[in-house]
Design an enzyme around this catalytic site. Sequence first.
Site, mmCIF file in Angstrom:
data_model
loop_
_atom_site.group_PDB
_atom_site.id
_atom_site.type_symbol
_atom_site.label_atom_id
_atom_site.label_comp_id
_atom_site.label_asym_id
_atom_site.label_seq_id
_atom_site.Cartn_x
_atom_site.Cartn_y
_atom_site.Cartn_z
ATOM 1 N N HIS A 1 9.795 -24.417 8.056
ATOM 2 C CA HIS A 1 8.780 -25.121 8.849
ATOM 3 C C HIS A 1 7.353 -24.902 8.352
ATOM 4 C CE1 HIS A 1 11.400 -25.645 12.746
ATOM 5 N NE2 HIS A 1 11.983 -26.121 11.645
ATOM 6 N N ASP B 1 0.869 -1.180 0.000
ATOM 7 C CA ASP B 1 0.000 0.000 0.000
ATOM 8 C C ASP B 1 0.908 1.233 0.000
ATOM 9 O OD1 ASP B 1 0.935 0.195 2.591
ATOM 10 O OD2 ASP B 1 -1.031 0.191 3.552
ATOM 11 N N HIS C 1 6.831 -31.384 9.300
ATOM 12 C CA HIS C 1 6.214 -30.087 8.980
ATOM 13 C C HIS C 1 5.185 -30.221 7.866
ATOM 14 C CE1 HIS C 1 9.039 -28.335 11.682
ATOM 15 N NE2 HIS C 1 10.055 -28.878 11.013
ATOM 16 N N CYS D 1 2.990 -3.511 4.050
ATOM 17 C CA CYS D 1 2.171 -2.372 4.439
ATOM 18 C C CYS D 1 2.912 -1.728 5.609
ATOM 19 C CB CYS D 1 0.734 -2.772 4.770
ATOM 20 S SG CYS D 1 0.534 -3.883 6.174
ATOM 21 N N THR E 1 2.723 -1.858 8.971
ATOM 22 C CA THR E 1 3.162 -2.799 10.007
ATOM 23 C C THR E 1 3.313 -4.220 9.487
ATOM 24 O OG1 THR E 1 0.872 -3.298 10.537
ATOM 25 C CG2 THR E 1 1.926 -1.545 11.832
#
Length: 145
Positions: A98, A8, A133, A65, A67
Amino acid sequence: MKIAIGSDHAAFELKERLVGYLLKKGIEVINCGAYSIESTDYPDYAKKVSEKVVSKECDFGILLCGTGIGMSIAANKIKGIRAALCMFPDMALYARKHNDANVLVLAGRLMGVELAEWTVDAFLSTDFEGGRHERRVKKIEELEE
Ligand code: RB5
């Protein structure tokens, strides 16, 4: 290798730096926007990038973005996407090893350029370990049904 990348407005500058970084490494890049710092909505880019990963047009996606949180939430709504918000290289390494993450999410307002580049490098150079995994990733896929 082909990467779809999107951000963004909040992470536009870091995204553009990473586009240049990837191209310099000889990696093919589809830049899904944003194309300026004009205010935009991160779910739009999460959708664009994720669709290119799910359709296998691209090997991996990178989303940014402010955060990284909004992009993670949005991308993980899309079936087949395992998006991992990674703040440093070791998180990216384990997201691949993983979790078989197929989208790397970065925090444009919280990470410097070099840290972001190192985190991208760790993500793109690490393979899924499989084994136990694999079973866990299959269980994640079952949650999508
Ligand atoms: C945009 O201001 C900001 O909310 C967005 O970039 C992101 O951090 C959301 O999670």
